[in-house]
Design an enzyme around this catalytic site. Structure first.
Site, mmCIF file in Angstrom:
data_model
loop_
_atom_site.group_PDB
_atom_site.id
_atom_site.type_symbol
_atom_site.label_atom_id
_atom_site.label_comp_id
_atom_site.label_asym_id
_atom_site.label_seq_id
_atom_site.Cartn_x
_atom_site.Cartn_y
_atom_site.Cartn_z
ATOM 1 C CG LEU A 1 -1.943 -1.056 1.441
ATOM 2 C CD1 LEU A 1 -1.321 -2.344 1.970
ATOM 3 C CD2 LEU A 1 -3.003 -0.571 2.417
ATOM 4 C CB VAL B 1 -1.310 -0.369 8.547
ATOM 5 C CG1 VAL B 1 0.129 -0.067 8.932
ATOM 6 C CG2 VAL B 1 -1.660 -1.786 8.951
ATOM 7 N N GLY C 1 1.380 4.106 4.918
ATOM 8 C CA GLY C 1 2.230 3.198 4.144
ATOM 9 C C GLY C 1 2.412 1.859 4.830
ATOM 10 C CB SER C 2 1.037 -0.633 5.825
ATOM 11 O OG SER C 2 -0.200 -0.384 5.182
ATOM 12 N NE ARG C 3 4.833 -7.950 2.634
ATOM 13 C CZ ARG C 3 5.992 -8.561 2.484
ATOM 14 N NH1 ARG C 3 7.094 -7.848 2.341
ATOM 15 N NH2 ARG C 3 6.078 -9.876 2.493
#
Length: 240
Positions: free
Chosen positions: A98, A183, A186-188
């Site tokens: 993301l 989250v 910025g994340s995954r």
């Protein structure tokens, strides 16, 4: 709509924007007034944009046995590995990155009962790093589909993201596409399923949380399906 996890940050951003705007109004020189107004408006606009929470409706045909994308973003990995956390065996892992411009509200990929829930502190590698799934701060949530198939999904913090939030726990009955957390910045998201699950996506593909079908789970028996639907109905909010 604005995600409720962002209310405090939006309020702070609005307060700062107001202070900057008032300060700019006291200045005569546009050399300073213009940049201050730009920072005030731009900062507030980005904060509102980041915490947007659009309505998502899962495809009707995916309600029972669909595996939905848990996050907006781009598929950066589809790999085979061994999972010892919840699946306890061979697994297929799908990783979704993301960017700060994607919707960051996360959604449950499949219906069932939450059997596994863990929060793990850790590092802050960039979210697309191969080791981010094992070393970064993360949540680990495991759901057993009525067919008996286990689905593990993880919220993984990145180099910028420093706050993982989720609202489900062990024993909860969840539905595919249900909103469960966020989250921040910025994340995954990782999704792990057994090898027999039929995945339908490609590396590099862009997906939308709660809407994009990324695979199909085995069909549950009639008795299991009716029990799960009854549990979902009992958990639904009462009407007026």
């Amino acid at each position: 709509m604005i995600a409720r996890e962002g209310y405090t940050i939006v309020a702070v951003a609005a307060g700062l924007a107001l202070v900057l705007a008032l300060g700019a109004g006291l200045l005569d020189a546009w050399l300073w007034r213009g940049p201050m107004l730009l920072v005030a408006v731009g900062g507030l606009a980005f904060t509102l944009y980041f915490f947007r929470d659009p309505t998502r409706t899962p495809p009707p045909e995916a309600r029972d046995n669909g595996l939905l994308a848990p996050a907006d973003g781009r598929v950066v990995e589809i790999v085979e590995e061994t999972d010892s956390l919840y699946l306890e065996g061979p697994a297929q892992r799908v990783s979704i990155f993301l960017s700060p411009l994607d919707v960051h509200v996360n959604r449950v990929p499949a219906r069932g009962v939450v059997e596994h829930e863990r929060y793990r502190p850790g590092d802050y590698l960039v979210a697309w790093h191969p080791k981010a799934s094992e070393r970064n701060e993360r949540s680990e949530l495991g759901v057993r589909h009525p067919s008996g198939t286990k689905v593990l999904f993880k919220q993984i913090a990145g180099a910028v993201a420093r706050r993982i939030v989720y609202h489900i726990g062990e024993g909860d009955t969840v539905s595919a596409g249900q909103r469960f957390g966020i989250v921040k910045f910025g994340s995954r998201m990782d999704v792990l399923v057994p090898p027999h699950v039929d995945l339908r996506l490609e590396k590099g593909q862009r997906v939308r949380a709660g809407e994009t079908v990324i695979g199909w789970l085995p069909a549950a028996g009639p008795e299991a399906a009716s029990e799960t639907h009854a549990a979902e109905a009992s958990d639904a909010p009462a009407g007026p």
